[in-house]
Design a protein around this motif. Structure first.
Motif, short mmCIF file in Angstrom:
data_model
loop_
_atom_site.label_atom_id
_atom_site.label_comp_id
_atom_site.label_asym_id
_atom_site.label_seq_id
_atom_site.Cartn_x
_atom_site.Cartn_y
_atom_site.Cartn_z
N ILE A 65 -7.05 0.33 -8.28
CA ILE A 65 -6.56 0.34 -7.09
C ILE A 65 -6.12 2.14 -7.17
O ILE A 65 -5.28 2.31 -8.19
N THR A 66 -6.59 2.56 -6.09
CA THR A 66 -6.05 4.03 -6.07
C THR A 66 -6.35 4.76 -4.62
O THR A 66 -6.61 3.91 -3.70
N LEU A 67 -5.76 5.82 -4.49
CA LEU A 67 -5.82 6.58 -3.28
C LEU A 67 -7.12 7.00 -3.02
O LEU A 67 -8.06 7.28 -3.70
N THR A 68 -7.10 7.20 -1.59
CA THR A 68 -8.31 7.98 -1.09
C THR A 68 -8.06 8.84 0.28
O THR A 68 -6.94 8.60 0.61
N SER A 69 -8.67 9.62 0.62
CA SER A 69 -8.48 10.42 1.81
C SER A 69 -9.69 10.66 2.38
O SER A 69 -10.86 11.07 1.97
N THR A 70 -9.90 9.83 3.53
CA THR A 70 -11.27 9.58 4.32
C THR A 70 -11.49 10.93 5.41
O THR A 70 -10.49 11.59 5.60
N GLY A 71 -12.18 10.53 6.22
CA GLY A 71 -12.41 11.49 7.35
C GLY A 71 -11.38 12.10 8.35
O GLY A 71 -10.77 10.85 8.88
N SER A 72 -11.20 12.98 8.48
CA SER A 72 -9.89 13.46 9.26
C SER A 72 -9.91 13.27 10.88
O SER A 72 -8.96 12.97 11.46
N GLY A 73 -11.14 13.06 11.31
CA GLY A 73 -11.03 12.70 12.72
C GLY A 73 -11.20 14.01 13.66
O GLY A 73 -11.17 13.89 14.91
N LYS A 74 -11.33 15.10 13.06
CA LYS A 74 -10.90 16.36 13.53
C LYS A 74 -12.56 17.14 13.94
O LYS A 74 -13.66 16.91 13.05
N ARG A 75 -12.72 17.86 14.83
CA ARG A 75 -13.87 18.45 14.94
C ARG A 75 -14.17 19.79 13.92
O ARG A 75 -13.07 20.48 13.82
N TYR A 76 -15.29 19.85 13.62
CA TYR A 76 -15.72 20.75 12.48
C TYR A 76 -16.85 21.31 12.98
O TYR A 76 -17.94 20.63 13.57
N CYS A 77 -17.35 22.78 12.68
CA CYS A 77 -18.55 23.24 12.80
C CYS A 77 -19.14 23.82 11.52
O CYS A 77 -18.37 24.42 10.77
N TYR A 78 -20.40 23.81 11.41
CA TYR A 78 -21.22 24.24 10.23
C TYR A 78 -22.50 24.62 10.79
O TYR A 78 -23.44 24.00 11.45
N LYS A 79 -22.85 26.15 10.68
CA LYS A 79 -23.88 26.85 11.00
C LYS A 79 -24.41 26.53 12.64
O LYS A 79 -25.35 26.07 12.82
N GLY A 80 -23.38 26.43 13.32
CA GLY A 80 -23.66 26.53 14.87
C GLY A 80 -23.70 24.97 15.33
O GLY A 80 -23.87 24.66 16.31
N SER A 81 -23.71 23.99 14.49
CA SER A 81 -23.50 22.66 14.82
C SER A 81 -22.41 22.07 14.54
O SER A 81 -21.80 22.14 13.29
N VAL A 120 -6.24 15.36 -2.49
CA VAL A 120 -6.29 13.78 -2.00
C VAL A 120 -4.85 13.64 -1.33
O VAL A 120 -4.05 13.21 -2.04
N PRO A 121 -4.87 14.14 -0.08
CA PRO A 121 -3.45 14.05 0.47
C PRO A 121 -3.23 12.44 1.24
O PRO A 121 -4.14 11.65 0.87
N LEU A 122 -2.08 11.89 1.51
CA LEU A 122 -1.81 10.72 1.84
C LEU A 122 -2.28 10.25 3.22
O LEU A 122 -2.14 9.28 3.82
N TYR A 123 -3.22 11.32 3.71
CA TYR A 123 -3.50 11.20 5.12
C TYR A 123 -5.06 11.37 5.19
O TYR A 123 -5.80 12.01 4.39
N PRO A 124 -5.85 10.92 6.35
CA PRO A 124 -7.25 11.22 6.41
C PRO A 124 -7.47 12.95 6.51
O PRO A 124 -7.04 13.56 7.28
N ALA A 125 -8.35 13.59 5.59
CA ALA A 125 -8.49 15.08 5.55
C ALA A 125 -9.82 15.48 5.21
O ALA A 125 -9.95 16.69 5.31
N SER A 126 -10.76 14.49 4.66
CA SER A 126 -12.15 14.90 4.48
C SER A 126 -12.89 15.10 5.86
O SER A 126 -12.66 14.87 6.72
N HIS A 127 -14.30 15.53 5.53
CA HIS A 127 -15.16 15.75 6.52
C HIS A 127 -15.95 14.63 6.65
O HIS A 127 -16.69 14.35 7.45
N GLY A 128 -15.60 13.30 5.76
CA GLY A 128 -16.28 12.03 6.03
C GLY A 128 -16.43 11.35 4.94
O GLY A 128 -16.38 9.91 4.83
N CYS A 129 -16.35 12.07 3.69
CA CYS A 129 -16.35 11.39 2.43
C CYS A 129 -14.94 10.66 2.14
O CYS A 129 -14.20 10.98 2.72
#
Length: 225
Positions: free
Chosen positions: A129-145, A191-200
């Motif tokens: 059993i371990t912690l995770t931090s999943t997708g933040s739900g925020k908008r992000y941009c990479y190379k114009g997309s 690995v914060p206690l809230y969703p913070a990743s790009h999706g992983c």
């Protein structure tokens, strides 16, 4: 053989060290940086309950902090990382993590986006059993997309593992286990206690990420909810 040995080590806790109410009152409050026999006792107790405190060395470091936070989450305690009377008492009668699916494969990984927890099962029994931090739900941009950082929900399986570091376009992945397209379970220094990743689904480095990589083979089912 290595996988079998790892699983034996994780399940050899039938004589688990847990605190009785009387013992809980006798234990001191522990915080990161603490040292000594009470920290060793805590490390052994958490390991017996399928959390990953890192090396059993009597030192309250980052690995132990992640284990304490995960334990506090599962047991309905405020995840502070400070071990006081409530946490000691919970060790006497610990809760099992809530299952996020009905049924499912006996060998599986459950990723709870609601609780930000990862649970590894082997033969339908909890192994880690371990912690995770999943997708933040925020908008992000990479190379114009631009996209929204979301971890996909669904039933997947591990199809690729990289035993090392992968420098991906959106960040560095430590020992990733890919379960859907470019989405992976992987070690991360954050690995914060809230969703913070790009999706992983991020995992604590290094000890926990190493352990997940070892005990989760390719083909293991991954359920994300």
């Amino acid at each position: 053989m290595r996988l079998q040995l790892a699983l034996v080590a994780l399940t050899a806790a039938s004589a688990a060290l847990v605190a009785t109410p009387a013992q809980a009152a006798a234990h001191p409050v522990l915080k990161p940086g603490a040292k000594g026999k009470h920290v060793t006792y805590l490390q052994k107790a958490l390991k017996a309950r399928h959390y990953d405190p890192g090396a059993i060395n009597g030192r309250y470091g980052q690995d132990l902090r992640f284990a304490v936070l995960a334990f506090q989450k599962v047991n309905g305690l405020k995840p502070t990382g400070t071990v006081g009377g409530g946490t000691w008492s919970a060790l006497a009668h610990p809760r099992n993590p809530a299952r996020i699916i009905s049924g499912g494969a006996a060998n599986r990984v459950e990723v709870s986006k609601k609780h930000q927890l990862v649970v590894v099962y082997r033969n339908d029994k909890v192994q880690l059993i371990t912690l995770t931090s999943t997708g933040s739900g925020k908008r992000y941009c990479y190379k114009g997309s631009c996209s929204i950082a979301r971890t996909p929900s669904g039933d997947f399986k591990v199809y690729r593992k990289i035993n090392g570091v992968r420098h991906a376009p959106l960040g560095t992945l430590y020992k990733p286990l890919y379960f859907y397209k470019g989405y992976a379970l992987h070690g991360s220094p954050s690995v914060p206690l809230y969703p913070a990743s790009h999706g992983c689904a991020r995992l604590p480095m290094r000890h926990t990420a190493d352990l997940v990589f070892k005990i989760v083979p390719i083909g293991t089912r991954v359920y994300v909810r």
